[in-house]
Design an enzyme around this catalytic site. Sequence first.
Site, PDB file in Angstrom:
ATOM      1  N   ASP A   1       0.850  -1.189   0.000  1.00 34.66           N
ATOM      2  CA  ASP A   1       0.000   0.000   0.000  1.00 34.66           C
ATOM      3  C   ASP A   1       0.884   1.237   0.000  1.00 34.66           C
ATOM      4  O   ASP A   1       2.100   1.145   0.179  1.00 34.66           O
ATOM      5  CB  ASP A   1      -1.009  -0.003   1.159  1.00 34.66           C
ATOM      6  CG  ASP A   1      -0.364   0.068   2.539  1.00 34.66           C
ATOM      7  OD1 ASP A   1       0.854  -0.159   2.653  1.00 34.66           O
ATOM      8  OD2 ASP A   1      -1.084   0.340   3.510  1.00 34.66           O
TER       9      ASP A   1
ATOM     10  N   PHE B   1       6.619   1.890  -4.340  1.00 33.97           N
ATOM     11  CA  PHE B   1       8.019   2.095  -3.951  1.00 33.97           C
ATOM     12  C   PHE B   1       8.566   3.472  -4.332  1.00 33.97           C
ATOM     13  O   PHE B   1       9.678   3.829  -3.945  1.00 33.97           O
ATOM     14  CB  PHE B   1       8.935   1.005  -4.544  1.00 33.97           C
ATOM     15  CG  PHE B   1       8.652  -0.370  -4.018  1.00 33.97           C
ATOM     16  CD1 PHE B   1       8.966  -0.713  -2.715  1.00 33.97           C
ATOM     17  CD2 PHE B   1       8.053  -1.320  -4.830  1.00 33.97           C
ATOM     18  CE1 PHE B   1       8.692  -1.988  -2.229  1.00 33.97           C
ATOM     19  CE2 PHE B   1       7.771  -2.596  -4.351  1.00 33.97           C
ATOM     20  CZ  PHE B   1       8.099  -2.929  -3.045  1.00 33.97           C
TER      21      PHE B   1
ATOM     22  N   HIS C   1      11.161  -9.339   0.412  1.00 36.07           N
ATOM     23  CA  HIS C   1      10.857  -7.910   0.246  1.00 36.07           C
ATOM     24  C   HIS C   1      12.138  -7.092   0.430  1.00 36.07           C
ATOM     25  O   HIS C   1      13.036  -7.499   1.180  1.00 36.07           O
ATOM     26  CB  HIS C   1       9.803  -7.514   1.286  1.00 36.07           C
ATOM     27  CG  HIS C   1       9.162  -6.194   1.044  1.00 36.07           C
ATOM     28  ND1 HIS C   1       9.725  -5.005   1.486  1.00 36.07           N
ATOM     29  CD2 HIS C   1       8.007  -5.859   0.413  1.00 36.07           C
ATOM     30  CE1 HIS C   1       8.931  -4.005   1.141  1.00 36.07           C
ATOM     31  NE2 HIS C   1       7.894  -4.484   0.479  1.00 36.07           N
TER      32      HIS C   1
END
Length: 234
Positions: free
Chosen positions: A74, A87, A196
């Site tokens: 999000d 990002f 991630h």
Amino acid sequence: MEAAARAEKSVQIEDSWYEILKDEFENPYFHYLKQFLVKERQAGYVIYPPGSRIFAAFDYTPFWDVKCVIVGQDPYHGPRQANGLCFSVSDGQKKPPSLVNIFKELHDDIGCPIPYSGNLEPWAHNGVLLLNTILTVRAGQPKSHHGHGWEEFTAAAIQKLSDMHEHLVFILWGREAQMKEELIDSSKHLILKSHHPSPYSAEKGFFGNQHFSRTNHWLEDHGIEPIDWNPLQP
């Protein structure tokens, strides 16, 4: 005629995406989502990104221009950070730690210099759909708009890309992004997965994934112009 057609849109989003997703805009979940966002603002919450930037990922990368999809979670929830591209932050904003790690991997993988700006709009213009799975957030409250309809909407977008395109690359960093893997036809698209880029997990398998070079090798192998990952000025 074209202006009149745009005026009839129920949602202001790039034309090709509107045609692809117009059934979603009439779906009950999307009507609920719009009402939810109105109520959030009426209650005095600050919502990121600004309304004009909610669909920026789609606006910058028309449906038929997509070559690669990077899936985020999000938007950033700090002031002036979120610009509608996962990002990415706008020019002049400090690069968040995950983006710092993305640029480090980019440099280590294909030698791109570390850019001064964290604005990823050049990637979006170059065929990279920078798609968060949730497109809005309350200021200071990460994942606060989880479960209100955005997940269904972005899942529909990923499904359409998988069904209607050939030889795309889907980059899934982290568990949340990898939950979208089931929407993608792996017989005709490349799916790249790793941890991630967050500082909490980057050392566990994000660094060294070589996703930027592997993306371009796949595209070139299928006769598609590779992505210029280096339009960002150092």
